[in-house]
Design an enzyme around this catalytic site. Structure first.
Site, PDB file in Angstrom:
ATOM      1  N   ILE A  50      -9.797   0.946  -5.777  1.00  0.00           N
ATOM      2  CA  ILE A  50     -10.228   0.874  -4.378  1.00  0.00           C
ATOM      3  C   ILE A  50     -10.648   2.290  -4.028  1.00  0.00           C
ATOM      4  O   ILE A  50      -9.813   3.167  -3.821  1.00  0.00           O
ATOM      5  CB  ILE A  50      -9.114   0.341  -3.468  1.00  0.00           C
ATOM      6  N   TYR A  65       0.858  -1.188   0.000  1.00  0.00           N
ATOM      7  CA  TYR A  65       0.000   0.000   0.000  1.00  0.00           C
ATOM      8  C   TYR A  65       0.892   1.234   0.000  1.00  0.00           C
ATOM      9  O   TYR A  65       1.560   1.530   0.984  1.00  0.00           O
ATOM     10  CB  TYR A  65      -0.907  -0.031   1.235  1.00  0.00           C
ATOM     11  N   LYS A  86      -1.659  -1.435  -3.918  1.00  0.00           N
ATOM     12  CA  LYS A  86      -2.647  -0.362  -3.927  1.00  0.00           C
ATOM     13  C   LYS A  86      -1.863   0.943  -3.965  1.00  0.00           C
ATOM     14  O   LYS A  86      -1.120   1.260  -3.041  1.00  0.00           O
ATOM     15  CB  LYS A  86      -3.553  -0.383  -2.700  1.00  0.00           C
TER      16      LYS A  86
END
Length: 293
Positions: free
Chosen positions: A196, A126, A154
């Site tokens: 997302i 992330y 992400k």
């Protein structure tokens, strides 16, 4: 996804979390990410974060996948989070870059590798440098992508060039997700594996439809949803604490999920009114556009 909390005690509101989770799944989302930035994970205790992930995973069952936020600042703490997430039957552990202490790319690679060696769940990196102060550079992602237990990224850097280069230079099995929703359409067009999206807390059906429309080649629908929903929502929340803004918008949409946790401040009356105006405009635009209905 946002974390419902009790307005009085600031504890996890488990019953509301169950209803909120079910509403997102029923709206057609392809996965859920509890324990992330919008979920205020850094303001929760380890037990509270575990309760969030356990509740979400229990409600979801096998209807969709659960990306469990397992972030912390030490390898041991992160590994422990991945183990407790695995016990809930979450599918993936999302590991944010360690924050507070500045480090190097060598330090980040060692951190993520050590976690990956011990995690019972596959790991999604992330990257959100505006909040952590530590960016995962492209070369580091490429190197980490070769680890068999590191399966994706992400990216909430907001840098479309970075996002595209990661997508182009990692192996096909490595999934790249866009976390900056304003770049959703462009990222999908450039080969991102998914989005997302914070606005999916409010309009989950339309954000899921955006992804589905892109997959079907329906560019008109993608453009319409971006212009009607995504851009207004992102613009309205960009100058506010995102988790606080999302919580208020979810309440305006019909489900009270509590107030932001310290250190996030409560929204002012003016800020709430501004969000409510944008919400009303978006809902009106949705109702007047056949593509978004």
């Amino acid at each position: 996804m946002a974390t419902p909390t009790d307005r009085r005690t600031e504890e996890i509101d488990v019953s509301t979390l169950e209803r909120f989770t079910d509403s997102l799944v029923e709206a057609g989302v392809h996965g859920l990410f509890p324990g992330g930035s919008i979920g205020e994970f850094s303001s929760l205790t380890p037990d509270q974060n575990h309760t969030v992930i356990e509740t979400v995973a229990s409600v979801v069952g096998d209807r969709t996948c659960v990306f469990a936020g397992c972030g912390d600042t030490s390898v041991d703490a992160v590994v422990e989070n991945t183990r407790t997430a695995a016990e809930t039957n979450a599918d993936v552990a999302v590991i944010v870059t360690p924050y507070y202490l500045s480090t190097t790319q060598m330090g980040l690679e060692e951190f993520f590798t050590n976690v990956a060696e011990c995690s019972p769940l596959p790991i999604v990196l992330y990257n959100i440098p505006p909040l952590t102060g530590n960016a995962i550079e492209i070369e580091t992602v490429i190197s980490l992508a070769d680890h068999p237990n590191i399966v994706g990224l992400k990216d909430t850097s907001g840098d479309l060039t970075y996002h595209h280069q990661v997508n182009e230079q990692t192996n096909a099995a490595f999934s790249v997700f866009q976390g900056a929703t304003e770049l959703a359409a462009a990222s999908l067009e450039l080969g991102a594996d998914g989005i997302i999206a914070g606005p999916a807390n409010i309009f989950p059906n339309l954000l899921a439809r955006l992804y589905n429309a892109h997959a079907a080649g329906d560019n008109d629908a993608v453009s319409c949803i971006m212009n009607t929903v995504v851009v207004p929502m992102v613009s309205a929340t960009s100058d506010l604490p995102t988790a606080a803004a999302i919580k208020h918008l979810v309440a305006v949409h019909g489900m009270d999920i509590g107030t932001p946790l310290p250190p996030l401040p409560p929204l002012t009356k003016t800020e709430r009114a501004q969000l409510e105006r944008t919400y009303r405009h978006v809902v009106e635009a949705i109702e007047n556009n056949i593509i978004t209905q």
